[in-house]
Scaffold this active site. Structure first.
Site, short mmCIF file in Angstrom:
data_model
loop_
_atom_site.label_atom_id
_atom_site.label_comp_id
_atom_site.label_asym_id
_atom_site.label_seq_id
_atom_site.Cartn_x
_atom_site.Cartn_y
_atom_site.Cartn_z
N LYS A 241 0.81 -1.19 0.00
CA LYS A 241 0.00 0.00 0.00
C LYS A 241 0.86 1.26 0.00
O LYS A 241 0.38 2.35 -0.29
CB LYS A 241 -0.87 0.03 1.29
CG LYS A 241 -1.75 -1.16 1.50
CD LYS A 241 -2.36 -1.06 2.93
CE LYS A 241 -3.04 -2.35 3.29
NZ LYS A 241 -3.44 -2.36 4.70
N GLU B 158 7.89 2.71 -6.26
CA GLU B 158 8.03 2.27 -4.86
C GLU B 158 8.12 3.47 -3.93
O GLU B 158 8.53 4.55 -4.34
CB GLU B 158 9.31 1.44 -4.70
CG GLU B 158 9.08 -0.06 -4.68
CD GLU B 158 8.41 -0.56 -3.40
OE1 GLU B 158 7.74 0.24 -2.70
OE2 GLU B 158 8.55 -1.74 -3.09
N ASP C 236 14.77 -0.62 1.19
CA ASP C 236 15.67 -0.81 2.33
C ASP C 236 16.73 -1.84 1.93
O ASP C 236 17.76 -1.48 1.38
CB ASP C 236 14.84 -1.23 3.55
CG ASP C 236 15.67 -1.35 4.81
OD1 ASP C 236 16.86 -1.05 4.75
OD2 ASP C 236 15.12 -1.74 5.86
N LYS D 139 17.34 3.71 1.28
CA LYS D 139 18.20 3.62 2.47
C LYS D 139 19.58 3.07 2.08
O LYS D 139 19.71 2.45 1.02
CB LYS D 139 17.55 2.70 3.50
CG LYS D 139 16.36 3.34 4.20
CD LYS D 139 15.96 2.48 5.38
CE LYS D 139 14.80 3.05 6.11
NZ LYS D 139 14.39 2.16 7.21
N PHE E 62 13.84 4.72 10.80
CA PHE E 62 12.50 4.28 10.43
C PHE E 62 11.65 5.51 10.15
O PHE E 62 11.45 6.35 11.01
CB PHE E 62 11.87 3.41 11.52
CG PHE E 62 10.68 2.66 11.03
CD1 PHE E 62 10.83 1.45 10.35
CD2 PHE E 62 9.40 3.17 11.20
CE1 PHE E 62 9.72 0.78 9.86
CE2 PHE E 62 8.29 2.50 10.70
CZ PHE E 62 8.45 1.30 10.04
N ASP F 281 3.85 3.54 6.69
CA ASP F 281 3.16 3.36 7.97
C ASP F 281 4.05 2.82 9.06
O ASP F 281 5.14 2.29 8.80
CB ASP F 281 1.99 2.38 7.80
CG ASP F 281 2.48 0.93 7.68
OD1 ASP F 281 3.41 0.69 6.88
OD2 ASP F 281 1.96 0.06 8.39
N ARG G 97 0.04 6.76 7.51
CA ARG G 97 0.08 6.72 6.04
C ARG G 97 -0.46 8.02 5.44
O ARG G 97 -0.02 8.45 4.39
CB ARG G 97 -0.76 5.56 5.51
CG ARG G 97 -0.12 4.19 5.64
CD ARG G 97 -0.81 3.21 4.70
NE ARG G 97 -0.63 1.82 5.09
CZ ARG G 97 0.42 1.08 4.78
NH1 ARG G 97 1.40 1.58 4.07
NH2 ARG G 97 0.49 -0.18 5.16
P1 5GP Z 1 13.12 -4.30 1.58
O1 5GP Z 1 12.73 -5.59 0.93
O2 5GP Z 1 13.68 -3.27 0.61
O3 5GP Z 1 14.03 -4.49 2.77
O4 5GP Z 1 11.79 -3.74 2.25
C1 5GP Z 1 11.09 -2.70 1.70
C2 5GP Z 1 9.80 -2.55 2.44
O5 5GP Z 1 10.01 -2.46 3.86
C3 5GP Z 1 9.16 -1.23 2.04
O6 5GP Z 1 8.31 -1.37 0.91
C4 5GP Z 1 8.42 -0.85 3.30
O7 5GP Z 1 7.15 -1.47 3.30
C5 5GP Z 1 9.24 -1.44 4.43
N1 5GP Z 1 10.17 -0.43 5.00
C6 5GP Z 1 11.51 -0.40 4.91
N2 5GP Z 1 12.02 0.68 5.57
C7 5GP Z 1 10.94 1.34 6.08
C8 5GP Z 1 10.81 2.55 6.86
O8 5GP Z 1 11.75 3.27 7.22
N3 5GP Z 1 9.53 2.92 7.17
C9 5GP Z 1 8.44 2.20 6.80
N4 5GP Z 1 7.26 2.67 7.17
N5 5GP Z 1 8.54 1.06 6.08
C10 5GP Z 1 9.76 0.64 5.71
#
Ligand code: 5GP
Length: 185
Positions: free
Chosen positions: A49, A105, A109, A137, A158, A165, A171
């Site tokens: 979302k 996106e 992260d 990140k 974070f 969220d 959100r």
């Molecule tokens: P990845 O597979 O890149 O580690 O994870 C990405 C997902 O983790 C993002 O689409 C998001 O849903 C969540 N995420 C990663 N870092 C953050 C953050 O700082 N804040 C929030 N709210 N979600 C995050």
């Protein structure tokens, strides 16, 4: 909602980006994308979302036709770490074979979820698959997958707001801020 509407203003540590900064940056990205995809059809694929707000403002920044479609995925992981093993909760409506796809996106992260998504979409025979993300990140720099358009590189904190969220909260906050550690500790 704006920052003043967050019930306890102690929840948010620091505003990282205001709504104006975010929209301004998305407009710059839209100009880049328009130049890169001139004369070609373009399908934006938003990841639910979190990418809802990015998609809405990016799509409206274009001075050309773009199509929008959505996917929802869930990552199997332990706690807050994503494992890269992904389940599709909602698939695309569109057949993407022969089409130019731009994944939209909110944040990258580790990039594990996105790597999986790119591989999955490439197996469907599109003309191209690229990625646009509002936030990136530091760990994402280790990713094998190239991210073509990045709004802002941010430190390892974070963040919430503008689609992002914490337990489904924040959100609908217009800006993006860092969450105070007491909220999740
Ligand atoms: P990845 O597979 O890149 O580690 O994870 C990405 C997902 O983790 C993002 O689409 C998001 O849903 C969540 N995420 C990663 N870092 C953050 C953050 O700082 N804040 C929030 N709210 N979600 C995050």
């Amino acid at each position: 909602m704006d920052l003043q509407h967050v019930e306890s203003d102690l929840d948010l540590d620091q505003t990282l980006f205001t709504e104006d900064q975010i929209i301004g940056r998305l407009q710059e990205i839209a100009r880049e994308v328009e130049a890169d995809y001139e004369g070609r059809d373009l399908l934006l694929v938003g990841v639910l979302k979190g990418a809802v707000m990015v998609m809405a403002d990016l799509a409206r920044s274009f001075d050309r036709h773009v199509e929008m479609d959505w996917m929802a995925v869930s990552s199997y992981g332990s706690g807050t770490t994503s494992s890269g093993v992904v389940r599709i909760l909602k698939d695309l409506d569109a057949d993407i074979s022969g089409r130019h796809v731009l994944i939209v996106e909110d944040i990258i992260d580790t990039g594990l979820t996105l790597s999986w998504l790119v591989t999955n979409l490439r197996s469907r025979g599109p003309a191209s698959v690229e990625i646009a993300t509002l936030l990136r990140k530091p760990d994402a720099l280790q990713m094998e997958v190239d991210v073509k358009y990045v709004g802002f590189d941010i430190p390892n904190a974070f963040v919430v707001g503008y689609g992002l969220d914490y337990a489904e909260r924040y959100r609908n906050l217009r800006s993006i801020g860092t969450l105070a550690p007491h909220v999740y500790s």
